[in-house]
Design an enzyme around this catalytic site. Structure first.
Site, PDB file in Angstrom:
ATOM      1  N   LYS A  48      48.077  48.486  29.749  1.00 12.74           N
ATOM      2  CA  LYS A  48      47.185  48.831  28.642  1.00 12.74           C
ATOM      3  C   LYS A  48      47.981  49.354  27.451  1.00 12.74           C
ATOM      4  CE  LYS A  48      43.301  50.236  31.589  1.00 12.74           C
ATOM      5  NZ  LYS A  48      42.237  49.397  31.034  1.00 12.74           N
ATOM      6  N   ARG A  50      37.287  45.034  39.928  1.00 10.58           N
ATOM      7  CA  ARG A  50      36.498  44.047  40.673  1.00 10.58           C
ATOM      8  C   ARG A  50      37.209  43.631  41.960  1.00 10.58           C
ATOM      9  NH1 ARG A  50      36.475  40.339  35.472  1.00 10.58           N
ATOM     10  NH2 ARG A  50      36.575  42.462  34.655  1.00 10.58           N
TER      11      ARG A  50
END
Length: 499
Positions: free
Chosen positions: A281, A355
Protein backbone atom coordinates in the site's frame (compact mmCIF):
# COMPACT_ATOMS: atom_id res chain seq x y z
CA UNK A 1 -21.93 4.88 34.66
CA UNK A 2 -25.18 3.99 36.44
CA UNK A 3 -28.45 4.28 34.53
CA UNK A 4 -32.03 4.00 35.76
CA UNK A 5 -35.54 4.93 34.64
CA UNK A 6 -38.60 6.27 36.41
CA UNK A 7 -41.92 7.97 35.83
CA UNK A 8 -41.95 11.09 37.96
CA UNK A 9 -43.00 14.71 38.19
CA UNK A 10 -40.42 17.26 37.04
CA UNK A 11 -41.16 19.69 39.86
CA UNK A 12 -40.22 17.16 42.57
CA UNK A 13 -36.74 16.30 41.30
CA UNK A 14 -34.06 16.92 43.93
CA UNK A 15 -30.91 16.35 41.92
CA UNK A 16 -27.62 17.96 40.95
CA UNK A 17 -28.84 18.70 37.42
CA UNK A 18 -32.29 18.54 35.87
CA UNK A 19 -32.37 18.46 32.04
CA UNK A 20 -35.36 19.57 29.96
CA UNK A 21 -35.84 20.48 26.30
CA UNK A 22 -36.75 23.67 24.47
CA UNK A 23 -38.01 23.56 20.89
CA UNK A 24 -37.35 26.12 18.19
CA UNK A 25 -38.47 28.90 18.22
CA UNK A 26 -38.41 29.29 22.04
CA UNK A 27 -41.15 26.69 22.63
CA UNK A 28 -41.12 24.82 25.91
CA UNK A 29 -41.31 21.03 26.01
CA UNK A 30 -43.93 19.53 28.35
CA UNK A 31 -41.38 19.12 31.16
CA UNK A 32 -40.04 22.64 30.64
CA UNK A 33 -43.60 24.02 30.77
CA UNK A 34 -44.12 22.41 34.18
CA UNK A 35 -40.88 23.94 35.44
CA UNK A 36 -41.90 27.31 34.05
CA UNK A 37 -45.17 27.22 35.98
CA UNK A 38 -43.36 26.15 39.15
CA UNK A 39 -40.85 28.98 38.76
CA UNK A 40 -43.62 31.50 38.01
CA UNK A 41 -42.52 32.18 34.45
CA UNK A 42 -38.79 32.38 35.12
CA UNK A 43 -37.82 30.17 32.16
CA UNK A 44 -40.20 31.73 29.63
CA UNK A 45 -38.92 35.17 30.64
CA UNK A 46 -35.35 34.11 29.82
CA UNK A 47 -36.47 32.79 26.45
CA UNK A 48 -38.34 35.95 25.57
CA UNK A 49 -35.16 37.84 26.42
CA UNK A 50 -33.35 35.79 23.76
CA UNK A 51 -31.10 33.71 26.02
CA UNK A 52 -31.98 30.52 24.11
CA UNK A 53 -33.62 30.14 20.71
CA UNK A 54 -34.08 26.36 20.91
CA UNK A 55 -31.89 25.41 17.96
CA UNK A 56 -30.75 21.78 18.16
CA UNK A 57 -27.75 21.45 20.45
CA UNK A 58 -27.94 24.88 22.13
CA UNK A 59 -27.65 24.73 25.92
CA UNK A 60 -28.32 27.14 28.78
CA UNK A 61 -27.39 26.27 32.37
CA UNK A 62 -29.50 27.85 35.10
CA UNK A 63 -28.79 28.04 38.83
CA UNK A 64 -31.19 28.72 41.70
CA UNK A 65 -34.33 28.56 39.58
CA UNK A 66 -37.17 29.84 41.81
CA UNK A 67 -39.15 27.10 43.59
CA UNK A 68 -37.23 24.32 41.79
CA UNK A 69 -35.47 21.91 44.20
CA UNK A 70 -32.78 20.84 41.67
CA UNK A 71 -29.34 22.48 42.09
CA UNK A 72 -29.17 23.24 38.38
CA UNK A 73 -31.52 23.22 35.42
CA UNK A 74 -30.05 22.60 31.97
CA UNK A 75 -32.12 23.75 29.02
CA UNK A 76 -31.23 21.93 25.80
CA UNK A 77 -32.29 23.14 22.35
CA UNK A 78 -34.14 20.44 20.43
CA UNK A 79 -34.80 22.10 17.07
CA UNK A 80 -38.24 21.99 15.46
CA UNK A 81 -40.62 19.75 17.40
CA UNK A 82 -42.01 17.81 14.43
CA UNK A 83 -38.65 17.33 12.74
CA UNK A 84 -36.67 15.62 15.50
CA UNK A 85 -34.80 12.61 14.00
CA UNK A 86 -32.71 9.88 15.62
CA UNK A 87 -29.51 11.59 14.53
CA UNK A 88 -30.57 14.95 15.98
CA UNK A 89 -31.79 13.28 19.17
CA UNK A 90 -28.40 11.63 19.72
CA UNK A 91 -26.63 14.94 19.05
CA UNK A 92 -28.88 16.63 21.61
CA UNK A 93 -28.03 13.97 24.20
CA UNK A 94 -24.31 14.40 23.48
CA UNK A 95 -24.62 18.18 23.89
CA UNK A 96 -26.24 17.48 27.25
CA UNK A 97 -23.26 15.32 28.21
CA UNK A 98 -20.79 18.06 27.27
CA UNK A 99 -22.68 20.70 29.23
CA UNK A 100 -23.21 18.57 32.34
CA UNK A 101 -19.58 17.41 32.32
CA UNK A 102 -18.47 21.03 32.74
CA UNK A 103 -20.59 21.52 35.87
CA UNK A 104 -19.15 18.84 38.14
CA UNK A 105 -22.64 17.41 38.74
CA UNK A 106 -22.55 13.77 39.79
CA UNK A 107 -26.20 12.99 39.03
CA UNK A 108 -28.51 13.94 36.17
CA UNK A 109 -32.26 13.55 35.86
CA UNK A 110 -33.01 13.66 32.14
CA UNK A 111 -36.45 14.50 30.73
CA UNK A 112 -35.20 14.51 27.12
CA UNK A 113 -36.33 10.88 26.85
CA UNK A 114 -39.91 12.24 26.84
CA UNK A 115 -39.32 14.03 23.53
CA UNK A 116 -41.16 12.85 20.42
CA UNK A 117 -38.64 11.38 17.98
CA UNK A 118 -40.04 10.46 14.57
CA UNK A 119 -41.18 6.84 14.51
CA UNK A 120 -39.66 6.00 17.88
CA UNK A 121 -40.97 4.88 21.28
CA UNK A 122 -39.79 5.32 24.86
CA UNK A 123 -37.72 2.16 24.41
CA UNK A 124 -35.71 3.72 21.61
CA UNK A 125 -35.36 7.10 23.34
CA UNK A 126 -33.85 5.48 26.42
CA UNK A 127 -31.65 3.05 24.49
CA UNK A 128 -30.36 5.71 22.07
CA UNK A 129 -29.69 8.03 25.02
CA UNK A 130 -27.51 5.43 26.73
CA UNK A 131 -25.62 4.68 23.51
CA UNK A 132 -25.12 8.41 22.83
CA UNK A 133 -23.89 9.10 26.37
CA UNK A 134 -21.39 6.24 26.29
CA UNK A 135 -20.24 7.30 22.81
CA UNK A 136 -19.70 10.85 24.04
CA UNK A 137 -17.72 9.76 27.11
CA UNK A 138 -15.55 7.21 25.27
CA UNK A 139 -11.82 7.82 25.03
CA UNK A 140 -8.84 5.58 24.34
CA UNK A 141 -5.81 6.62 26.35
CA UNK A 142 -4.25 3.25 27.18
CA UNK A 143 -0.91 4.15 25.63
CA UNK A 144 -0.60 7.76 26.80
CA UNK A 145 1.95 8.18 29.57
CA UNK A 146 0.26 11.41 30.65
CA UNK A 147 -3.49 10.98 30.81
CA UNK A 148 -5.63 13.94 29.72
CA UNK A 149 -7.07 15.89 32.63
CA UNK A 150 -10.85 15.78 32.77
CA UNK A 151 -13.37 17.12 35.22
CA UNK A 152 -15.20 14.62 37.35
CA UNK A 153 -17.61 12.76 35.15
CA UNK A 154 -21.19 12.43 36.34
CA UNK A 155 -21.85 8.93 37.56
CA UNK A 156 -25.59 8.51 37.45
CA UNK A 157 -28.28 9.29 34.89
CA UNK A 158 -31.98 8.86 35.62
CA UNK A 159 -34.21 8.88 32.56
CA UNK A 160 -37.82 9.93 32.95
CA UNK A 161 -40.57 8.40 30.83
CA UNK A 162 -43.86 10.22 30.42
CA UNK A 163 -46.18 7.24 30.93
CA UNK A 164 -46.00 4.65 33.68
CA UNK A 165 -47.09 1.97 31.19
CA UNK A 166 -43.80 2.54 29.31
CA UNK A 167 -41.61 1.66 32.32
CA UNK A 168 -41.26 -2.02 31.39
CA UNK A 169 -40.08 -1.12 27.88
CA UNK A 170 -37.74 1.49 29.32
CA UNK A 171 -36.23 -1.07 31.70
CA UNK A 172 -35.64 -3.38 28.74
CA UNK A 173 -34.04 -0.47 26.89
CA UNK A 174 -31.69 0.02 29.85
CA UNK A 175 -30.60 -3.61 29.68
CA UNK A 176 -30.10 -3.54 25.91
CA UNK A 177 -28.53 -0.08 25.79
CA UNK A 178 -25.95 -0.88 28.45
CA UNK A 179 -25.05 -4.21 26.84
CA UNK A 180 -24.78 -2.81 23.31
CA UNK A 181 -22.78 0.26 24.34
CA UNK A 182 -20.43 -2.05 26.26
CA UNK A 183 -20.05 -4.19 23.15
CA UNK A 184 -19.36 -1.11 21.03
CA UNK A 185 -16.71 0.06 23.50
CA UNK A 186 -15.06 -3.38 23.52
CA UNK A 187 -14.94 -3.36 19.71
CA UNK A 188 -13.45 0.13 19.69
CA UNK A 189 -10.80 -0.75 22.25
CA UNK A 190 -9.63 -3.74 20.24
CA UNK A 191 -9.58 -1.86 16.95
CA UNK A 192 -7.79 1.17 18.42
CA UNK A 193 -5.09 -1.02 19.97
CA UNK A 194 -1.77 -0.70 18.09
CA UNK A 195 -0.74 -3.59 15.82
CA UNK A 196 2.46 -4.28 17.74
CA UNK A 197 0.17 -5.29 20.62
CA UNK A 198 -3.02 -6.42 18.89
CA UNK A 199 -1.84 -9.28 16.68
CA UNK A 200 -3.67 -12.55 15.88
CA UNK A 201 -2.51 -14.13 19.14
CA UNK A 202 -3.91 -11.14 21.05
CA UNK A 203 -7.29 -11.60 19.34
CA UNK A 204 -7.23 -15.26 20.34
CA UNK A 205 -6.60 -14.34 23.99
CA UNK A 206 -9.54 -11.93 23.92
CA UNK A 207 -11.75 -14.72 22.59
CA UNK A 208 -10.58 -17.02 25.39
CA UNK A 209 -11.35 -14.24 27.86
CA UNK A 210 -15.04 -14.31 26.93
CA UNK A 211 -15.15 -18.05 27.68
CA UNK A 212 -13.53 -17.42 31.06
CA UNK A 213 -16.11 -14.71 31.87
CA UNK A 214 -19.34 -16.41 30.74
CA UNK A 215 -20.41 -19.96 31.54
CA UNK A 216 -22.37 -20.39 28.30
CA UNK A 217 -19.44 -19.46 26.06
CA UNK A 218 -16.79 -21.89 24.86
CA UNK A 219 -13.81 -20.79 22.78
CA UNK A 220 -11.66 -22.90 20.47
CA UNK A 221 -8.49 -21.50 18.87
CA UNK A 222 -7.16 -23.07 15.66
CA UNK A 223 -3.48 -22.56 14.90
CA UNK A 224 -1.63 -22.70 11.59
CA UNK A 225 -0.80 -26.40 11.87
CA UNK A 226 -4.48 -27.24 12.22
CA UNK A 227 -5.35 -24.88 9.37
CA UNK A 228 -2.84 -26.64 7.15
CA UNK A 229 -4.36 -30.02 8.01
CA UNK A 230 -7.79 -28.62 7.09
CA UNK A 231 -6.53 -27.35 3.73
CA UNK A 232 -6.99 -23.65 4.50
CA UNK A 233 -4.28 -22.74 2.02
CA UNK A 234 -5.65 -19.35 0.95
CA UNK A 235 -5.84 -18.15 4.56
CA UNK A 236 -2.33 -19.42 5.28
CA UNK A 237 -0.88 -17.85 2.12
CA UNK A 238 -1.82 -14.40 3.40
CA UNK A 239 -0.11 -15.11 6.72
CA UNK A 240 3.13 -16.45 5.23
CA UNK A 241 4.97 -13.12 5.15
CA UNK A 242 4.38 -12.31 8.81
CA UNK A 243 6.37 -13.24 11.88
CA UNK A 244 3.06 -13.32 13.79
CA UNK A 245 1.22 -16.59 13.10
CA UNK A 246 -2.46 -16.66 12.18
CA UNK A 247 -5.12 -17.87 14.61
CA UNK A 248 -8.77 -18.62 13.95
CA UNK A 249 -10.80 -18.09 17.13
CA UNK A 250 -14.24 -19.72 17.41
CA UNK A 251 -16.50 -18.34 20.17
CA UNK A 252 -19.57 -20.54 20.78
CA UNK A 253 -22.46 -19.00 22.74
CA UNK A 254 -25.21 -21.50 23.63
CA UNK A 255 -28.34 -20.23 25.34
CA UNK A 256 -31.19 -21.47 23.13
CA UNK A 257 -33.96 -23.43 24.90
CA UNK A 258 -33.24 -26.13 22.33
CA UNK A 259 -29.51 -26.85 22.66
CA UNK A 260 -29.55 -28.46 19.21
CA UNK A 261 -30.98 -25.38 17.48
CA UNK A 262 -28.93 -24.36 14.47
CA UNK A 263 -26.56 -21.52 15.27
CA UNK A 264 -26.29 -18.08 13.76
CA UNK A 265 -22.66 -17.63 12.68
CA UNK A 266 -20.88 -14.26 12.64
CA UNK A 267 -17.52 -14.14 10.85
CA UNK A 268 -15.13 -11.22 11.22
CA UNK A 269 -12.10 -10.44 9.08
CA UNK A 270 -9.24 -9.96 11.52
CA UNK A 271 -6.27 -8.52 9.59
CA UNK A 272 -4.52 -6.97 12.58
CA UNK A 273 -2.25 -5.17 10.13
CA UNK A 274 -2.50 -5.05 6.36
CA UNK A 275 0.56 -3.67 4.60
CA UNK A 276 -0.82 -4.93 1.28
CA UNK A 277 1.94 -7.54 1.12
CA UNK A 278 4.04 -7.58 -2.06
CA UNK A 279 1.39 -5.31 -3.66
CA UNK A 280 2.28 -2.87 -0.93
CA UNK A 281 0.00 0.00 0.00
CA UNK A 282 1.03 3.67 -0.23
CA UNK A 283 2.71 4.86 2.97
CA UNK A 284 0.21 7.68 3.46
CA UNK A 285 -2.27 6.63 6.16
CA UNK A 286 -0.88 3.09 6.26
CA UNK A 287 -1.06 3.37 10.06
CA UNK A 288 -4.83 3.09 9.71
CA UNK A 289 -4.43 -0.44 8.40
CA UNK A 290 -4.48 -1.57 12.02
CA UNK A 291 -8.24 -1.10 11.55
CA UNK A 292 -8.34 -3.89 8.97
CA UNK A 293 -9.47 -6.14 11.79
CA UNK A 294 -12.63 -4.08 12.29
CA UNK A 295 -14.79 -7.05 11.29
CA UNK A 296 -13.28 -9.27 13.98
CA UNK A 297 -13.51 -6.42 16.50
CA UNK A 298 -17.22 -6.01 15.78
CA UNK A 299 -17.86 -9.75 16.13
CA UNK A 300 -16.02 -9.71 19.45
CA UNK A 301 -18.04 -6.71 20.64
CA UNK A 302 -21.30 -8.29 19.48
CA UNK A 303 -20.54 -11.52 21.35
CA UNK A 304 -19.90 -9.43 24.47
CA UNK A 305 -23.22 -7.60 24.04
CA UNK A 306 -25.02 -10.89 23.36
CA UNK A 307 -23.66 -12.46 26.54
CA UNK A 308 -24.67 -9.40 28.58
CA UNK A 309 -28.21 -9.46 27.15
CA UNK A 310 -28.47 -13.23 27.71
CA UNK A 311 -30.48 -13.67 24.52
CA UNK A 312 -31.97 -17.17 24.07
CA UNK A 313 -30.00 -18.04 20.95
CA UNK A 314 -27.14 -20.21 19.75
CA UNK A 315 -24.55 -17.94 18.14
CA UNK A 316 -21.01 -18.61 16.97
CA UNK A 317 -18.56 -15.75 16.51
CA UNK A 318 -15.44 -16.39 14.43
CA UNK A 319 -12.41 -14.09 14.53
CA UNK A 320 -10.22 -14.72 11.47
CA UNK A 321 -6.93 -13.35 12.82
CA UNK A 322 -4.06 -12.81 10.39
CA UNK A 323 -1.41 -10.31 9.28
CA UNK A 324 -0.45 -9.41 5.69
CA UNK A 325 3.22 -8.45 5.40
CA UNK A 326 5.89 -8.35 2.65
CA UNK A 327 8.69 -10.86 3.16
CA UNK A 328 10.84 -13.33 1.25
CA UNK A 329 8.27 -15.97 2.14
CA UNK A 330 5.21 -13.84 1.31
CA UNK A 331 2.72 -14.90 -1.31
CA UNK A 332 3.05 -13.18 -4.71
CA UNK A 333 0.95 -11.89 -7.58
CA UNK A 334 0.70 -14.82 -9.99
CA UNK A 335 0.50 -17.49 -7.28
CA UNK A 336 -2.35 -19.99 -7.58
CA UNK A 337 -3.86 -21.16 -4.29
CA UNK A 338 -6.10 -24.14 -3.60
CA UNK A 339 -8.79 -23.12 -1.14
CA UNK A 340 -10.38 -25.29 1.53
CA UNK A 341 -13.39 -26.11 -0.67
CA UNK A 342 -11.16 -27.11 -3.60
CA UNK A 343 -11.57 -24.06 -5.84
CA UNK A 344 -8.31 -22.58 -7.11
CA UNK A 345 -7.61 -18.85 -7.01
CA UNK A 346 -5.08 -16.88 -9.04
CA UNK A 347 -3.61 -14.05 -6.98
CA UNK A 348 -3.53 -10.88 -9.07
CA UNK A 349 -3.08 -8.53 -6.13
CA UNK A 350 -1.84 -9.46 -2.66
CA UNK A 351 -3.70 -6.46 -1.22
CA UNK A 352 -6.97 -8.26 -1.95
CA UNK A 353 -6.15 -10.57 0.94
CA UNK A 354 -9.27 -10.29 3.09
CA UNK A 355 -11.34 -12.36 0.68
CA UNK A 356 -8.68 -15.09 0.75
CA UNK A 357 -8.83 -15.27 4.55
CA UNK A 358 -12.61 -15.17 4.50
CA UNK A 359 -13.16 -17.73 1.74
CA UNK A 360 -11.52 -20.48 3.79
CA UNK A 361 -13.23 -19.30 6.98
CA UNK A 362 -16.62 -19.37 5.24
CA UNK A 363 -15.90 -22.94 4.15
CA UNK A 364 -14.77 -23.87 7.67
CA UNK A 365 -18.06 -22.76 9.28
CA UNK A 366 -20.05 -25.24 7.14
CA UNK A 367 -19.32 -27.79 9.87
CA UNK A 368 -21.69 -25.98 12.24
CA UNK A 369 -24.67 -26.50 9.88
CA UNK A 370 -25.68 -22.90 10.54
CA UNK A 371 -29.10 -21.30 10.27
CA UNK A 372 -27.31 -18.42 8.54
CA UNK A 373 -23.89 -16.81 8.24
CA UNK A 374 -23.04 -13.11 8.25
CA UNK A 375 -19.49 -12.01 7.55
CA UNK A 376 -18.24 -8.49 8.11
CA UNK A 377 -15.02 -7.06 6.78
CA UNK A 378 -13.20 -3.86 6.00
CA UNK A 379 -12.97 -5.38 2.57
CA UNK A 380 -12.79 -2.75 -0.19
CA UNK A 381 -11.94 0.88 -0.75
CA UNK A 382 -14.47 0.64 -3.57
CA UNK A 383 -17.27 0.41 -1.01
CA UNK A 384 -16.05 3.63 0.59
CA UNK A 385 -16.15 5.34 -2.82
CA UNK A 386 -19.66 4.03 -3.50
CA UNK A 387 -21.31 4.62 -0.12
CA UNK A 388 -19.03 6.97 1.79
CA UNK A 389 -18.70 6.72 5.56
CA UNK A 390 -22.39 6.52 6.47
CA UNK A 391 -23.74 3.21 5.16
CA UNK A 392 -22.13 -0.21 5.37
CA UNK A 393 -22.39 -2.18 2.12
CA UNK A 394 -24.68 -5.21 2.31
CA UNK A 395 -24.65 -8.12 -0.13
CA UNK A 396 -26.58 -11.34 0.25
CA UNK A 397 -27.73 -14.46 -1.55
CA UNK A 398 -30.95 -14.38 0.51
CA UNK A 399 -33.58 -11.68 0.14
CA UNK A 400 -35.09 -12.69 3.48
CA UNK A 401 -31.78 -12.32 5.33
CA UNK A 402 -30.93 -9.09 3.52
CA UNK A 403 -34.27 -7.56 4.50
CA UNK A 404 -33.85 -8.65 8.12
CA UNK A 405 -30.46 -6.97 8.25
CA UNK A 406 -31.70 -3.80 6.57
CA UNK A 407 -34.58 -3.65 9.05
CA UNK A 408 -32.18 -4.07 11.99
CA UNK A 409 -29.92 -1.39 10.51
CA UNK A 410 -32.81 1.09 10.38
CA UNK A 411 -33.98 0.18 13.87
CA UNK A 412 -30.52 0.56 15.40
CA UNK A 413 -29.68 3.65 13.33
CA UNK A 414 -26.57 1.78 12.15
CA UNK A 415 -27.28 2.14 8.46
CA UNK A 416 -26.57 -0.27 5.61
CA UNK A 417 -27.32 -0.22 1.87
CA UNK A 418 -27.80 -3.30 -0.28
CA UNK A 419 -25.60 -3.82 -3.33
CA UNK A 420 -26.33 -6.47 -6.00
CA UNK A 421 -24.72 -9.81 -6.72
CA UNK A 422 -25.08 -11.81 -9.92
CA UNK A 423 -23.61 -13.86 -12.74
CA UNK A 424 -22.49 -10.76 -14.63
CA UNK A 425 -20.12 -9.91 -11.78
CA UNK A 426 -18.87 -13.49 -11.69
CA UNK A 427 -17.63 -12.96 -15.25
CA UNK A 428 -15.19 -10.34 -13.95
CA UNK A 429 -13.55 -12.95 -11.70
CA UNK A 430 -12.51 -15.28 -14.52
CA UNK A 431 -8.89 -16.37 -14.67
CA UNK A 432 -7.00 -17.93 -17.58
CA UNK A 433 -5.17 -20.22 -15.18
CA UNK A 434 -7.40 -20.92 -12.16
CA UNK A 435 -11.07 -21.24 -11.23
CA UNK A 436 -11.15 -17.66 -9.96
CA UNK A 437 -9.07 -14.51 -9.86
CA UNK A 438 -8.89 -12.73 -6.52
CA UNK A 439 -9.85 -9.35 -8.05
CA UNK A 440 -12.30 -8.38 -10.77
CA UNK A 441 -10.96 -5.09 -12.02
CA UNK A 442 -11.77 -1.49 -11.09
CA UNK A 443 -15.46 -1.50 -11.93
CA UNK A 444 -17.82 -2.57 -9.15
CA UNK A 445 -14.95 -3.51 -6.87
CA UNK A 446 -17.05 -3.86 -3.71
CA UNK A 447 -19.54 -6.06 -5.55
CA UNK A 448 -16.97 -8.33 -7.19
CA UNK A 449 -15.39 -8.85 -3.76
CA UNK A 450 -18.76 -9.96 -2.40
CA UNK A 451 -19.34 -12.06 -5.51
CA UNK A 452 -15.99 -13.77 -4.92
CA UNK A 453 -17.06 -14.70 -1.38
CA UNK A 454 -20.42 -16.01 -2.59
CA UNK A 455 -18.60 -18.90 -4.28
CA UNK A 456 -17.82 -20.26 -0.81
CA UNK A 457 -21.31 -19.94 0.73
CA UNK A 458 -23.40 -22.38 -1.29
CA UNK A 459 -24.43 -24.51 1.69
CA UNK A 460 -26.18 -21.88 3.84
CA UNK A 461 -28.00 -18.56 3.86
CA UNK A 462 -25.35 -15.83 3.76
CA UNK A 463 -24.86 -12.08 3.93
CA UNK A 464 -21.74 -9.93 3.69
CA UNK A 465 -21.23 -6.51 5.27
CA UNK A 466 -18.45 -4.38 3.81
CA UNK A 467 -17.59 -1.97 6.63
CA UNK A 468 -14.52 -0.35 5.05
CA UNK A 469 -16.19 3.06 5.18
CA UNK A 470 -17.89 2.73 8.56
CA UNK A 471 -15.48 0.88 10.89
CA UNK A 472 -13.28 3.88 11.68
CA UNK A 473 -12.88 7.62 11.22
CA UNK A 474 -9.82 9.46 9.92
CA UNK A 475 -8.48 12.94 10.54
CA UNK A 476 -8.90 14.83 13.81
CA UNK A 477 -11.58 12.38 14.96
CA UNK A 478 -9.43 9.33 14.10
CA UNK A 479 -10.59 6.22 15.87
CA UNK A 480 -12.74 3.12 15.66
CA UNK A 481 -16.53 3.52 15.53
CA UNK A 482 -17.55 0.10 16.85
CA UNK A 483 -19.85 -0.41 13.87
CA UNK A 484 -21.73 -2.60 13.09
CA UNK A 485 -22.11 -3.90 16.67
CA UNK A 486 -25.42 -2.04 17.08
CA UNK A 487 -26.80 -3.45 13.81
CA UNK A 488 -25.77 -7.02 14.63
CA UNK A 489 -27.07 -6.77 18.21
CA UNK A 490 -30.44 -5.55 16.96
CA UNK A 491 -30.54 -8.36 14.40
CA UNK A 492 -30.00 -10.87 17.22
CA UNK A 493 -32.61 -9.17 19.44
CA UNK A 494 -35.11 -9.48 16.59
CA UNK A 495 -34.21 -13.14 16.08
CA UNK A 496 -34.73 -13.82 19.80
CA UNK A 497 -38.08 -12.00 19.78
CA UNK A 498 -39.38 -13.87 16.73
CA UNK A 499 -38.63 -17.44 17.79
Amino acid sequence: MEFSVKNGSVEKQRTACLVVGVYEPRRLSAAAEQLDKLSEGYISTLLRRGDLEGKAGQTLLLHNVPNVPADRVLLVGCGKERELTERQYKQIIQKMVQAVSETGSMEVVCFLTELHVKGRTSYWNVRFAIEAIQESLYSYNDFKSIKPEVRREFRRVIFNVANRKDLADAERALEHGKAISTGVAFAKNVANCPPNVCNPAYLAELAKGLAAEYDNIRTTVIDEAEMAALGMNAYLAVSRGSQNPAYLSVIEYKNHPNPDAKPIVLVGKGLTFDSGGISIKPSDSMDEMKYDMGGAASVYGTMKALAEMKLPLNVIGVLAGCENMPDGNAYRPGDILTTMNGLTVEVLNTDAEGRLVLCDTLTYVERFEPELVIDMATLTGACMIALGAHNSGLMSTSNVLANELLNAAEQADDKAWRLPLGEEYQEQLKSNFADLANIGGRLGGAITAGQFLSNFTKKYSWAHLDIAGTAWKSGAAKGATGRPVSLLSQFLINKANNQ
